[in-house]
Motif scaffolding. Structure first.
Motif, mmCIF file in Angstrom:
data_model
loop_
_atom_site.group_PDB
_atom_site.id
_atom_site.type_symbol
_atom_site.label_atom_id
_atom_site.label_comp_id
_atom_site.label_asym_id
_atom_site.label_seq_id
_atom_site.Cartn_x
_atom_site.Cartn_y
_atom_site.Cartn_z
ATOM 1 N N TYR A 142 0.831 -1.211 0.000
ATOM 2 C CA TYR A 142 0.000 0.000 0.000
ATOM 3 C C TYR A 142 0.863 1.258 0.000
ATOM 4 N N ALA A 143 1.982 1.238 0.735
ATOM 5 C CA ALA A 143 2.887 2.391 0.766
ATOM 6 C C ALA A 143 3.466 2.665 -0.620
ATOM 7 N N TYR A 144 3.773 1.614 -1.363
ATOM 8 C CA TYR A 144 4.306 1.766 -2.718
ATOM 9 C C TYR A 144 3.264 2.441 -3.611
ATOM 10 N N LEU A 145 2.003 2.026 -3.454
ATOM 11 C CA LEU A 145 0.924 2.638 -4.230
ATOM 12 C C LEU A 145 0.790 4.121 -3.918
ATOM 13 N N VAL A 146 0.837 4.472 -2.640
ATOM 14 C CA VAL A 146 0.728 5.877 -2.233
ATOM 15 C C VAL A 146 1.845 6.694 -2.873
ATOM 16 N N ALA A 147 3.067 6.150 -2.842
ATOM 17 C CA ALA A 147 4.215 6.848 -3.434
ATOM 18 C C ALA A 147 4.036 7.025 -4.940
ATOM 19 N N TYR A 148 3.557 5.978 -5.585
ATOM 20 C CA TYR A 148 3.335 6.049 -7.042
ATOM 21 C C TYR A 148 2.278 7.106 -7.379
ATOM 22 N N ASN A 149 1.159 7.076 -6.659
ATOM 23 C CA ASN A 149 0.077 8.019 -6.953
ATOM 24 C C ASN A 149 0.487 9.469 -6.711
ATOM 25 N N GLN A 150 1.347 9.696 -5.724
ATOM 26 C CA GLN A 150 1.818 11.060 -5.462
ATOM 27 C C GLN A 150 2.632 11.598 -6.631
ATOM 28 N N LYS A 151 3.366 10.715 -7.288
ATOM 29 C CA LYS A 151 4.211 11.128 -8.407
ATOM 30 C C LYS A 151 3.472 11.131 -9.745
ATOM 31 N N HIS A 152 2.300 10.495 -9.793
ATOM 32 C CA HIS A 152 1.571 10.360 -11.058
ATOM 33 C C HIS A 152 0.122 10.805 -10.851
ATOM 34 N N GLN A 153 -0.046 12.087 -10.601
ATOM 35 C CA GLN A 153 -1.361 12.642 -10.283
ATOM 36 C C GLN A 153 -2.383 12.449 -11.405
ATOM 37 N N ASN A 154 -1.919 12.389 -12.636
ATOM 38 C CA ASN A 154 -2.836 12.255 -13.777
ATOM 39 C C ASN A 154 -3.006 10.817 -14.240
ATOM 40 N N ALA A 155 -2.403 9.884 -13.542
ATOM 41 C CA ALA A 155 -2.507 8.467 -13.935
ATOM 42 C C ALA A 155 -2.545 7.603 -12.675
ATOM 43 N N LYS A 156 -3.480 7.921 -11.789
ATOM 44 C CA LYS A 156 -3.539 7.243 -10.497
ATOM 45 C C LYS A 156 -4.139 5.837 -10.610
ATOM 46 N N LEU A 157 -3.805 5.030 -9.609
ATOM 47 C CA LEU A 157 -4.360 3.688 -9.496
ATOM 48 C C LEU A 157 -5.250 3.618 -8.263
ATOM 49 N N ASP A 158 -6.198 2.677 -8.295
ATOM 50 C CA ASP A 158 -7.185 2.573 -7.225
ATOM 51 C C ASP A 158 -7.088 1.205 -6.548
ATOM 52 N N LEU A 159 -7.221 1.207 -5.251
ATOM 53 C CA LEU A 159 -7.137 -0.005 -4.443
ATOM 54 C C LEU A 159 -8.381 -0.875 -4.638
ATOM 55 N N LEU A 160 -8.161 -2.163 -4.937
ATOM 56 C CA LEU A 160 -9.265 -3.119 -5.054
ATOM 57 C C LEU A 160 -9.397 -3.978 -3.804
ATOM 58 N N GLY A 161 -8.262 -4.373 -3.226
ATOM 59 C CA GLY A 161 -8.321 -5.210 -2.040
ATOM 60 C C GLY A 161 -6.943 -5.611 -1.559
ATOM 61 N N THR A 162 -6.896 -6.211 -0.373
ATOM 62 C CA THR A 162 -5.637 -6.642 0.235
ATOM 63 C C THR A 162 -5.351 -8.106 -0.120
ATOM 64 N N THR A 163 -4.071 -8.486 -0.049
ATOM 65 C CA THR A 163 -3.709 -9.879 -0.302
ATOM 66 C C THR A 163 -2.910 -10.459 0.869
ATOM 67 N N TYR A 164 -1.698 -9.968 1.084
ATOM 68 C CA TYR A 164 -0.849 -10.574 2.110
ATOM 69 C C TYR A 164 0.194 -9.580 2.603
#
Length: 287
Positions: free
Chosen positions: A93-115
């Motif tokens: 999840y932290a990796y996703l947050v970092a990615y979304n901060q750097k890519h404001q116009n191409a964000k990804l959305d959380l679907l669910g947790t795994t492990y």
């Protein structure tokens, strides 16, 4: 004339039949394509998703799962944001947050947790974390999410302390105290298992996916590793899709399939318990 008319009519009938058959086939193909989900992943997780792809339960849900392997997380996220890959499963999840901060116009959305795959401290020179000498060099990942994660682990082990505002993307400049005067060398995550062979490196912080590729088991081979608790929730791995996707409900079926008993039994057997299931609602991460 009558003969010519019959020939023309026959030709028209044939053309209509061919076009009709093509239309039906094309519609059928589109229907099939709408049920195909392309999932991108990295490393050993491909085994899990290929297993899920062949399950009767997956086919019963009318899902045709196509699994693609990648080696670069940013490239995979970018491909997912562009819609070339429907969903991906590799990052915390932290990796996703970092990615979304750097890519404001191409964000990804959380679907669910795994492990949660525990990050560990590994060494070829020392058998206990307390044996790492003052002034030693510790290798740490060069991406913000894993840098932060590694420093939190060292703090949990009592080797350093962190500033009160230390966050999921903080780095070495946010270390409050370093009583052992450790030096930190940033490395590419994927080189972790090789780095511990370097005489200049006392220990390395390595994520479990990469550790496994180097034949390291975090529960058996690390000097110290993460435990599953509130403090490690940012490190939970997740499934994501493009923020603009219209098929999120369809994709969430993959989350349910992942957490089925059959799949969890397979993961436990294949990975010696090093991928610890986390089946939590999304608000567990986002609140």
């Amino acid at each position: 004339m009558k003969k010519k008319t019959k020939i023309i009519i026959s030709a028209i009938v044939i053309v209509i039949a061919v076009l009709g058959a093509y239309t039906v086939h094309n519609q059928s193909s589109k229907a099939h394509d709408s049920n195909q989900i392309t999932l991108g992943t990295i490393g050993s997780d491909a085994k899990i998703w290929n297993y899920i792809a062949e399950l009767p339960e997956t086919k019963k849900d009318n899902i045709h799962l196509k699994v693609q392997s990648y080696t670069d997380g940013v490239a995979l996220n970018t491909t997912t944001a562009q819609g070339k890959v429907d969903v991906n499963a590799f990052q915390s999840y932290a990796y996703l947050v970092a990615y979304n901060q750097k890519h404001q116009n191409a964000k990804l959305d959380l679907l669910g947790t795994t492990y949660l795959e525990p990050m560990g401290v590994y060494s070829k020179k020392y058998h206990k974390i307390s044996e790492i000498p003052d002034g030693a060099t510790i290798a740490i990942a060069n991406n913000p999410a894993n840098t932060s994660r590694g420093l939190k682990l060292l703090a949990k082990a009592g080797l350093i302390t962190l500033k009160p505002n230390f966050g999921s993307l903080s780095g070495v400049n946010e270390i409050a105290t370093n009583p052992h005067n450790f030096k930190f060398k940033e490395i590419d995550d994927t080189t972790g298992p090789r780095v511990i062979d370097d005489n200049s490196i006392a220990a390395a912080l390595i994520g479990n996916t990469i550790a496994q590729e180097g034949n390291l088991n975090v529960l058996k081979d690390s000097l110290y590793h993460e435990q599953v608790d509130q403090s490690t929730k940012d490190n939970i791995n997740i499934i994501v899709t493009a923020d603009s996707s219209n098929n999120k409900e369809q994709y969430r079926k993959l989350v349910k399939l992942y957490h089925s008993k059959k799949v969890q039994d397979y993961i436990q057997k294949q990975f010696d318990g090093t991928k610890i299931e986390v089946n939590k609602p999304n608000r567990y991460l986002t609140k």
